[in-house]
Design an enzyme around this catalytic site. Structure first.
Site, PDB file in Angstrom:
ATOM      1  N   GLY A 171      19.357  81.721  79.541  1.00  0.00           N
ATOM      2  CA  GLY A 171      20.487  81.633  78.623  1.00  0.00           C
ATOM      3  C   GLY A 171      21.825  81.928  79.283  1.00  0.00           C
ATOM      4  O   GLY A 171      21.903  82.568  80.331  1.00  0.00           O
ATOM      5  N   VAL A 173      24.263  83.906  78.446  1.00  0.00           N
ATOM      6  CA  VAL A 173      24.680  85.314  78.536  1.00  0.00           C
ATOM      7  C   VAL A 173      23.532  86.213  78.988  1.00  0.00           C
ATOM      8  O   VAL A 173      23.562  87.424  78.802  1.00  0.00           O
ATOM      9  CB  VAL A 173      25.278  85.815  77.204  1.00  0.00           C
ATOM     10  N   CYS A 174      22.520  85.606  79.598  1.00  0.00           N
ATOM     11  CA  CYS A 174      21.404  86.375  80.155  1.00  0.00           C
ATOM     12  C   CYS A 174      21.524  86.399  81.671  1.00  0.00           C
ATOM     13  O   CYS A 174      21.771  85.360  82.290  1.00  0.00           O
ATOM     14  CB  CYS A 174      20.066  85.759  79.752  1.00  0.00           C
ATOM     15  N   ILE A 175      21.375  87.568  82.269  1.00  0.00           N
ATOM     16  CA  ILE A 175      21.470  87.691  83.726  1.00  0.00           C
ATOM     17  C   ILE A 175      20.189  88.271  84.318  1.00  0.00           C
ATOM     18  O   ILE A 175      20.187  88.827  85.412  1.00  0.00           O
ATOM     19  CB  ILE A 175      22.701  88.530  84.134  1.00  0.00           C
ATOM     20  N   THR A 176      19.071  88.107  83.588  1.00  0.00           N
ATOM     21  CA  THR A 176      17.778  88.599  84.079  1.00  0.00           C
ATOM     22  C   THR A 176      17.469  88.040  85.463  1.00  0.00           C
ATOM     23  O   THR A 176      17.023  88.761  86.361  1.00  0.00           O
ATOM     24  CB  THR A 176      16.658  88.216  83.094  1.00  0.00           C
TER      25      THR A 176
END
Length: 325
Positions: A171, A173-176
């Site tokens: 996603g 806004v996901c920085i996994t």
């Protein structure tokens, strides 16, 4: 295994058999209900709220209410039941969530859909929650996630999940993928294809959708439903703060694992961005619907099934889908 993502793939058109795109039917069935389109806004606090959920339910769209206002879920289900709209909520896997499930059963409230919503869904805690829901609310359609492998899909299905949600970290806004080195960021579409081949039940593709054409690509590679965050962010109806810069309005959009959601800087795997104000959510839904009808017409059919059968080409290679911290 071929590795590719959304912008690497182009679908190949077939002969058009409709006189107008408006003849194309975008309806999808998930569980016992039919919905106008195979899309669902992400169950995130800056994407879905009570009023948006009510609007979507009233107008025949699928929704999943977020889990970040825990005490509001039972009254929410009750209200949706009273209005004879579908009730669809999210849960985590902490022990207090078990009490929620038991209380729903005790009050005779059976949500139509419950989504078990954690970042790494291939876990004993998710399996235990699936089994708990199926014990107390056997008629509820359970969506479990998130996962990124065929093994995870099969294990959650075998535990009783009615659908699985595929996508770890793709996603906007996901920085996994950046913080941990793990996930499906940069190859989400290939991961969807890999998981869908192993699935016996519906797959919900979650994350990495940047354009309306990506919805059709998700359908082609095995998704029954497509969860979308950033394309649904920034609307008039969206929750979140609004700011004005140089005369232009922006709305905040942050990840569920961000410090803005958690309220503390601990185990952060999300970030916040500002999205230019997009106007009405209704207008975006109309445009999505029209674009998906066009996709069906290019696929040479009258309904979504046609998209599943088209050929495709891989046109380039990418890594991070344009994302940075």
């Amino acid at each position: 295994m071929k590795v590719f993502d959304y912008e690497d793939v182009q679908l190949i058109p077939n002969k058009c058999i409709v006189n107008s795109r408006s003849e194309c039917d975008t309806t999808v069935i998930l569980g016992k209900h039919a919905f106008k389109m195979p899309i669902v806004p992400a169950n995130m606090q800056t994407i879905i709220n009570r009023s948006i959920a009510e609007f979507l339910a009233e107008n025949g769209y699928f929704y999943i209410m977020h889990r970040f206002n825990g005490s509001a879920r039972i009254p929410f289900v009750k209200k949706m039941k009273e209005r004879q709209w579908i009730s669809s909520i999210s849960v985590g896997v902490k022990k207090e969530e078990y009490l929620l499930i038991e209380e729903l059963a005790k009050q005779g409230l059976t949500p139509d859909y419950i989504t078990i919503d954690i970042a790494h869904g291939h876990s004993n805690s998710v399996i235990e929650m699936i089994q708990r829901i199926k014990t107390h609310l056997p008629e509820t359609f359970v969506i479990a996630g998130n996962v990124g492998t065929p093994e995870a899909v099969r294990e959650l299905e075998n535990a009783g999940a009615d659908a699985t949600k595929v996508g770890i970290g793709p996603g906007k806004v996901c920085i996994t993928k950046i913080k941990t080195g793990f996930g499906t960021g940069g190859w989400q579409l290939a991961a969807l294809r890999w998981c869908a081949k192993a699935a016996r039940k519906p797959i919900i593709a979650d994350g990495g959708i940047r354009t309306h054409g990506d919805i059709a690509k998700s359908i082609r590679f095995g998704a029954t439903m497509v969860m979308i965050g950033s394309l649904f962010a920034g609307h008039e109806e969206s929750s979140g703060e609004t700011k004005i810069e140089n005369g232009i309005a922006y709305k905040e959009y942050f990840g569920s694992a961000s410090e803005f959601q958690k309220g503390e800087k601990k185990n952060v795997e999300g970030k916040k961005i500002w999205i230019q104000h997009k106007g009405s959510l209704k207008d975006t839904l109309i445009e999505m619907h029209q674009d998906l009808q066009s996709s069906i017409s290019y696929a040479g059919g009258r309904d979504l099934e046609a998209i599943r059968k088209v050929d495709y080409v891989i046109v380039k290679n990418s890594i991070f889908n344009g994302d940075t911290i």
